[in-house]
Write a protein that holds these residues in place. Structure first.
Motif, PDB file in Angstrom:
ATOM      1  N   ASN A 233     -36.806 -27.357  -5.703  1.00  0.00           N
ATOM      2  CA  ASN A 233     -36.477 -27.342  -7.139  1.00  0.00           C
ATOM      3  C   ASN A 233     -35.256 -26.483  -7.425  1.00  0.00           C
ATOM      4  N   LEU A 234     -35.090 -25.376  -6.678  1.00  0.00           N
ATOM      5  CA  LEU A 234     -33.955 -24.471  -6.890  1.00  0.00           C
ATOM      6  C   LEU A 234     -32.699 -24.900  -6.129  1.00  0.00           C
ATOM      7  N   ASN A 235     -32.844 -25.859  -5.197  1.00  0.00           N
ATOM      8  CA  ASN A 235     -31.737 -26.276  -4.327  1.00  0.00           C
ATOM      9  C   ASN A 235     -31.182 -25.066  -3.563  1.00  0.00           C
ATOM     10  N   ASP A 236     -32.087 -24.245  -3.031  1.00  0.00           N
ATOM     11  CA  ASP A 236     -31.735 -23.017  -2.324  1.00  0.00           C
ATOM     12  C   ASP A 236     -31.532 -23.338  -0.839  1.00  0.00           C
ATOM     13  N   SER A 237     -30.262 -23.425  -0.398  1.00  0.00           N
ATOM     14  CA  SER A 237     -29.962 -23.858   0.973  1.00  0.00           C
ATOM     15  C   SER A 237     -30.460 -22.847   2.009  1.00  0.00           C
ATOM     16  N   SER A 238     -30.213 -21.550   1.769  1.00  0.00           N
ATOM     17  CA  SER A 238     -30.653 -20.532   2.726  1.00  0.00           C
ATOM     18  C   SER A 238     -32.174 -20.518   2.856  1.00  0.00           C
ATOM     19  N   GLY A 239     -32.857 -20.618   1.726  1.00  0.00           N
ATOM     20  CA  GLY A 239     -34.314 -20.650   1.761  1.00  0.00           C
ATOM     21  C   GLY A 239     -34.845 -21.912   2.423  1.00  0.00           C
ATOM     22  N   MET A 240     -34.141 -23.033   2.197  1.00  0.00           N
ATOM     23  CA  MET A 240     -34.573 -24.292   2.814  1.00  0.00           C
ATOM     24  C   MET A 240     -34.437 -24.241   4.339  1.00  0.00           C
ATOM     25  N   ILE A 241     -33.447 -23.480   4.835  1.00  0.00           N
ATOM     26  CA  ILE A 241     -33.312 -23.301   6.286  1.00  0.00           C
ATOM     27  C   ILE A 241     -34.585 -22.666   6.833  1.00  0.00           C
ATOM     28  N   TYR A 242     -35.029 -21.625   6.146  1.00  0.00           N
ATOM     29  CA  TYR A 242     -36.236 -20.921   6.580  1.00  0.00           C
ATOM     30  C   TYR A 242     -37.458 -21.846   6.529  1.00  0.00           C
ATOM     31  N   SER A 243     -37.587 -22.625   5.447  1.00  0.00           N
ATOM     32  CA  SER A 243     -38.722 -23.552   5.330  1.00  0.00           C
ATOM     33  C   SER A 243     -38.688 -24.606   6.429  1.00  0.00           C
ATOM     34  N   MET A 244     -37.476 -25.101   6.747  1.00  0.00           N
ATOM     35  CA  MET A 244     -37.353 -26.118   7.800  1.00  0.00           C
ATOM     36  C   MET A 244     -37.744 -25.549   9.160  1.00  0.00           C
ATOM     37  N   MET A 245     -37.371 -24.293   9.408  1.00  0.00           N
ATOM     38  CA  MET A 245     -37.784 -23.665  10.666  1.00  0.00           C
ATOM     39  C   MET A 245     -39.303 -23.525  10.723  1.00  0.00           C
ATOM     40  N   ASN A 246     -39.901 -23.156   9.593  1.00  0.00           N
ATOM     41  CA  ASN A 246     -41.361 -23.051   9.549  1.00  0.00           C
ATOM     42  C   ASN A 246     -42.025 -24.402   9.820  1.00  0.00           C
ATOM     43  N   LEU A 247     -41.490 -25.453   9.187  1.00  0.00           N
ATOM     44  CA  LEU A 247     -42.030 -26.799   9.411  1.00  0.00           C
ATOM     45  C   LEU A 247     -41.845 -27.223  10.862  1.00  0.00           C
ATOM     46  N   ALA A 248     -40.677 -26.893  11.427  1.00  0.00           N
ATOM     47  CA  ALA A 248     -40.422 -27.224  12.834  1.00  0.00           C
ATOM     48  C   ALA A 248     -41.458 -26.556  13.736  1.00  0.00           C
ATOM     49  N   ASN A 249     -41.797 -25.312  13.424  1.00  0.00           N
ATOM     50  CA  ASN A 249     -42.797 -24.592  14.225  1.00  0.00           C
ATOM     51  C   ASN A 249     -44.172 -25.244  14.131  1.00  0.00           C
ATOM     52  N   TYR A 250     -44.531 -25.693  12.917  1.00  0.00           N
ATOM     53  CA  TYR A 250     -45.845 -26.325  12.760  1.00  0.00           C
ATOM     54  C   TYR A 250     -45.914 -27.658  13.494  1.00  0.00           C
ATOM     55  N   TYR A 251     -44.839 -28.465  13.403  1.00  0.00           N
ATOM     56  CA  TYR A 251     -44.838 -29.733  14.136  1.00  0.00           C
ATOM     57  C   TYR A 251     -44.875 -29.478  15.643  1.00  0.00           C
ATOM     58  N   SER A 252     -44.215 -28.411  16.082  1.00  0.00           N
ATOM     59  CA  SER A 252     -44.248 -28.067  17.497  1.00  0.00           C
ATOM     60  C   SER A 252     -45.667 -27.692  17.922  1.00  0.00           C
ATOM     61  N   ASN A 253     -46.369 -26.926  17.087  1.00  0.00           N
ATOM     62  CA  ASN A 253     -47.756 -26.553  17.395  1.00  0.00           C
ATOM     63  C   ASN A 253     -48.677 -27.762  17.423  1.00  0.00           C
ATOM     64  N   LEU A 254     -48.310 -28.810  16.661  1.00  0.00           N
ATOM     65  CA  LEU A 254     -49.106 -30.040  16.646  1.00  0.00           C
ATOM     66  C   LEU A 254     -48.640 -31.030  17.714  1.00  0.00           C
ATOM     67  N   SER A 255     -47.731 -30.568  18.634  1.00  0.00           N
ATOM     68  CA  SER A 255     -47.196 -31.372  19.749  1.00  0.00           C
ATOM     69  C   SER A 255     -46.342 -32.539  19.289  1.00  0.00           C
ATOM     70  N   ASN A 256     -45.872 -32.518  18.036  1.00  0.00           N
ATOM     71  CA  ASN A 256     -44.939 -33.542  17.561  1.00  0.00           C
ATOM     72  C   ASN A 256     -43.528 -32.974  17.725  1.00  0.00           C
ATOM     73  N   TYR A 257     -43.042 -32.974  18.984  1.00  0.00           N
ATOM     74  CA  TYR A 257     -41.803 -32.268  19.306  1.00  0.00           C
ATOM     75  C   TYR A 257     -40.564 -32.971  18.753  1.00  0.00           C
ATOM     76  N   ASN A 258     -40.595 -34.288  18.658  1.00  0.00           N
ATOM     77  CA  ASN A 258     -39.447 -35.005  18.097  1.00  0.00           C
ATOM     78  C   ASN A 258     -39.230 -34.619  16.629  1.00  0.00           C
ATOM     79  N   LYS A 259     -40.320 -34.524  15.875  1.00  0.00           N
ATOM     80  CA  LYS A 259     -40.229 -34.114  14.473  1.00  0.00           C
ATOM     81  C   LYS A 259     -39.766 -32.661  14.378  1.00  0.00           C
ATOM     82  N   SER A 260     -40.235 -31.832  15.310  1.00  0.00           N
ATOM     83  CA  SER A 260     -39.828 -30.427  15.328  1.00  0.00           C
ATOM     84  C   SER A 260     -38.326 -30.299  15.543  1.00  0.00           C
TER      85      SER A 260
END
Length: 738
Positions: A233-260
């Protein structure tokens, strides 16, 4: 204050005229004092407005260090100089921490001199942040606590939340996750009262990482989705980087490495577009970990080296230890034990030097694994024990489970049997606890996403209904007609409700009946399978006995007759002599083959020597073929053998499981662990194969595990399967012996 003074004047007016002049003097003094107060308030308000304007301007314009320095040089107001100095400290904290520290200290001195508490607290937070980034966590915590004390005294809610957040990060880096979680909760509670959305999103993400590290995956997922929604909603690029890294970590933990990798690459693209080298170093570390899980070890090393180079460029040693650990893992996987050990020791020494306990137990566990593979079990046990000293519930349950298992195996091989049993029990309890929490978290995540979709649809439906109601309102004018329609709708709803209740009751009764029938069928099926297995075993023994006693005896008699003929064979013709020798050879081969079939059907080694030698015989046969490496660990098996019925069933169970691993698991290693106690026998069979979905019954039937379950049930035992796609399989069996 003014009104009480005016009341005093009114009293003096009523006094006698001989004190009138004295009253005039007092009135003039009060008037002068009031004018002085008004002027002071005006000046304070003006200064506050200017400070707020400058602060807002800096926040909106995102001034460069050069622009801030130019403003600082021409600024004459000391209050505004403090703001510029603090902002310079913030902007330079990563690329030039020494200059940033000097600016923050200068701002602190100005603030103390002018008695500006809010600005003083900000200066202390800046100093603490620089110390934290340089790995001086204890000093950083001291400055953050000083800032918190000031913010609480002036009741600055945002400042309080900021100090709590920084304390949470600092305690996380020294491995004190309980304190980190507590300060994180306090920061979120304060920010939700203001609220400042960007800061709140940052707090959600930081707390999500802590919750994930402590195994609270469901709560972590809820917070990360909240933070991502705010940043979108804020279009916060720096914050979105952090969120994307968090999402990447969760997909990695779920063994979905391509999505990560997809989310990590998006984070890299955003970091490059905003020239954010600090976050870029983090993403390089992240994607290096994902490539390691994909077994692309060289790519993992390359990305971690890129991260190290960036961190060294702007003199931030934060998390270099994590890169050293990741590179050590990659070299370990490549088989380069020397390089792996070097990087693990670099990581451990750096952690100890900066007082950072985070993941120290994992490093010691990895060092222990290197020496375990070298068969240096004492040195391995030393490292595992050091790892256990730094591992606790806050550090993460996964490493704790692994350390319990490794200490159990090492003690078993060293002959420390009581210690081995103790750690094996702790391993089983910890593993079962973690598996349950992880599966619950996945269910909560799916439910959360489903609720989001439902809410979006509900909003759309609500808007559509509002438009429809406005249109209908033009046509519906009569209260009587409206009342009739409402009554009719009321009766319809009651009728529908009654019909639904009847339908639910009927379905419930039907379901109970179906479950009862299914239970009876299942019991009957298990009895049939058990009878079939028992019949098969008896038939095998009967056939083996017949082959040995009847057909074997007959062939032996024929051999004797041939022997008698052999004495007169010289008188036979030469061609008949050749045919005789050929028949004699075939007869010898037939006798050997009958003996071999009989022994195969009733496991000769099992009959003569017992279960453990029979299993070791299987191990030697399979390993000789090069298909699978088998580890047989046993405890408590003395000269007394088990009952034959138990031994043969356990032997057939392991044969069935071995067959499954060879056919389906695509594994390279298999472990068979047997522990015999006074009243029960514990058996654990593990492999490092592809695993399978335990909830899908067709997979279990396809692999013959129903037969295994039936044999275990026949022995009144318990049978557990622990597996998942890509996670290997662990089968635990407990059988009573009394």
């Amino acid at each position: 204050m003014p009104h009480p003074q005016l009341d005093s004047v009114n009293i003096f007016v009523d006094l006698k005229t001989n004190v009138f002049l004295f009253f005039i003097e007092i009135k003039n003094s009060i008037h002068t004092f009031i004018l002085f107060c008004i002027k002071s308030i005006y000046l304070l308000l003006t200064a506050s407005i200017i400070i707020c304007s400058v602060t807002q301007s800096i926040a909106q314009d995102n001034l460069s260090p050069k622009s801030l320095l130019n403003q600082l040089k021409i600024e004459k107001n000391d209050s505004l100089k403090i703001i510029y100095l603090n902002e310079l400290a913030w902007v330079l904290r990563q690329k030039n921490p020494d200059k940033a520290l000097a600016y923050a200290n200068e701002a602190k001195l100005f603030a103390i001199h002018l008695n500006l508490k809010k600005e003083e607290a900000t200066s202390l937070v800046r100093i603490g942040e620089i110390k934290r980034l340089q790995g001086e966590y204890t000093e950083g915590i001291s400055f953050f606590k000083q800032a918190l004390e000031i913010e609480q005294k002036i009741n600055n809610l945002y400042g309080i939340a900021r100090a709590y957040g920084q304390l949470s990060l600092s305690y996380k880096h020294i491995g004190e996750l309980t304190e980190a979680l507590q300060y994180g909760e306090k920061s979120i509670a304060a920010l939700e009262q203001i609220p400042i959305e960007k800061a709140l999103a940052n707090a959600y993400d930081s707390q999500a990482v802590l919750l994930r590290n402590t195994g609270k995956i469901d709560e972590a997922l809820e917070l990360i989705f909240k933070g991502l929604k705010i940043r979108e909603n804020l279009n916060d690029s720096s914050g979105m980087i952090y969120s994307m890294m968090n999402l990447a970590n969760y997909y990695s933990n779920l063994s979905n490495y391509n999505k990560s990798i997809e989310y990590n690459l998006k984070a890299i693209q955003l970091s490059n577009s905003t020239n954010d080298e600090y976050n870029l170093a983090k993403v390089y570390t992240n994607i290096g970990i994902t490539y390691y899980k994909l077994k692309d070890y060289q790519a993992s090393i390359d990305y971690n080296l890129k991260s190290i180079q960036l961190k060294k460029d702007f003199k931030v040693n934060k998390n270099l230890d994590a890169n050293y650990t990741n590179i050590g893992n990659a070299f370990n996987a490549l088989g380069d034990a020397k390089m792996a050990e070097d990087y693990y020791l670099k990581s451990a020494n750096l952690k100890l030097s900066i007082g950072k306990k985070d993941a120290l137990s994992s490093v010691y566990n990895n060092l222990g694994n290197i020496y375990f593979r070298k068969n240096n079990y004492k040195r391995a046990l030393d490292y595992y024990t050091q790892g256990l000293a730094y591992a606790n519930k806050d550090e993460g349950q996964i490493i704790l489970i692994e350390l319990y298992l490794n200490i159990y195996k090492t003690n078993l091989l060293l002959g420390n049997l009581e210690t081995a049993i103790f750690f094996n029990d702790k391993y089983i309890v910890a593993r079962d606890s973690f598996d349950g929490a992880f599966r619950e978290a996945l269910i909560i995540k799916d439910n959360y996403e489903e609720e989001l979709k439902k809410n979006e649809l509900l909003i759309k439906d609500t808007r559509i209904k509002e438009i429809q109601l406005k249109r209908k309102d033009l046509f519906i004018r009569s209260l009587i007609a409206g009342g009739l329609m409402l009554c009719l709708l009321f009766f319809v709803l009651i009728r529908v409700f009654q019909l639904r209740q009847k339908a639910k009751l009927a379905m419930k009764n039907q379901k109970i009946s179906e479950q009862h029938v299914d239970k009876l069928l299942k019991d009957q099926e298990l009895k049939a399978i058990s009878a079939m297995l028992e019949g098969q075993e008896g038939e095998r023994r009967r056939i083996a006995q017949d082959l040995h006693d009847r057909l074997g005896s007959m062939l032996s008699m024929v051999k004797i007759h041939f022997k008698s003929v052999e004495e007169h064979v010289e008188s036979l013709r030469e061609n008949n002599k050749v045919q005789y020798k050929k028949a004699n050879t075939l007869l010898d081969e037939a006798c050997d083959e009958v003996r071999k079939i009989a022994h195969d059907m009733v496991s000769g080694v099992l009959n003569k020597f017992g279960l453990i030698p029979a299993l070791k015989n299987i191990k030697e046969s399979v390993e000789a073929s090069g298909q699978l490496k088998i580890e047989v660990l046993e405890f408590g098996f003395d000269e007394d053998r088990l009952e034959y019925d138990i031994e043969i069933n356990i032997y057939r169970i392991i044969q069935e499981l071995l067959s499954n691993i060879l056919k389906h698991a695509h594994a390279s290693e298999m472990s068979i662990q047997l522990i015999k106690k006074a009243n029960n026998l514990n058996m654990v069979v593990e492999d490092n194969g592809v695993g399978f979905n335990v909830d899908e019954q067709h997979e279990i039937k396809g692999m013959g595990l129903v037969n295994v379950a039936s044999r275990v049930d026949k022995l009144d035992g318990e049978f557990k399967i622990d597996s998942g796609k890509g996670a290997g399989t662990t089968i635990t069996i407990d059988i009573p012996l009394n």
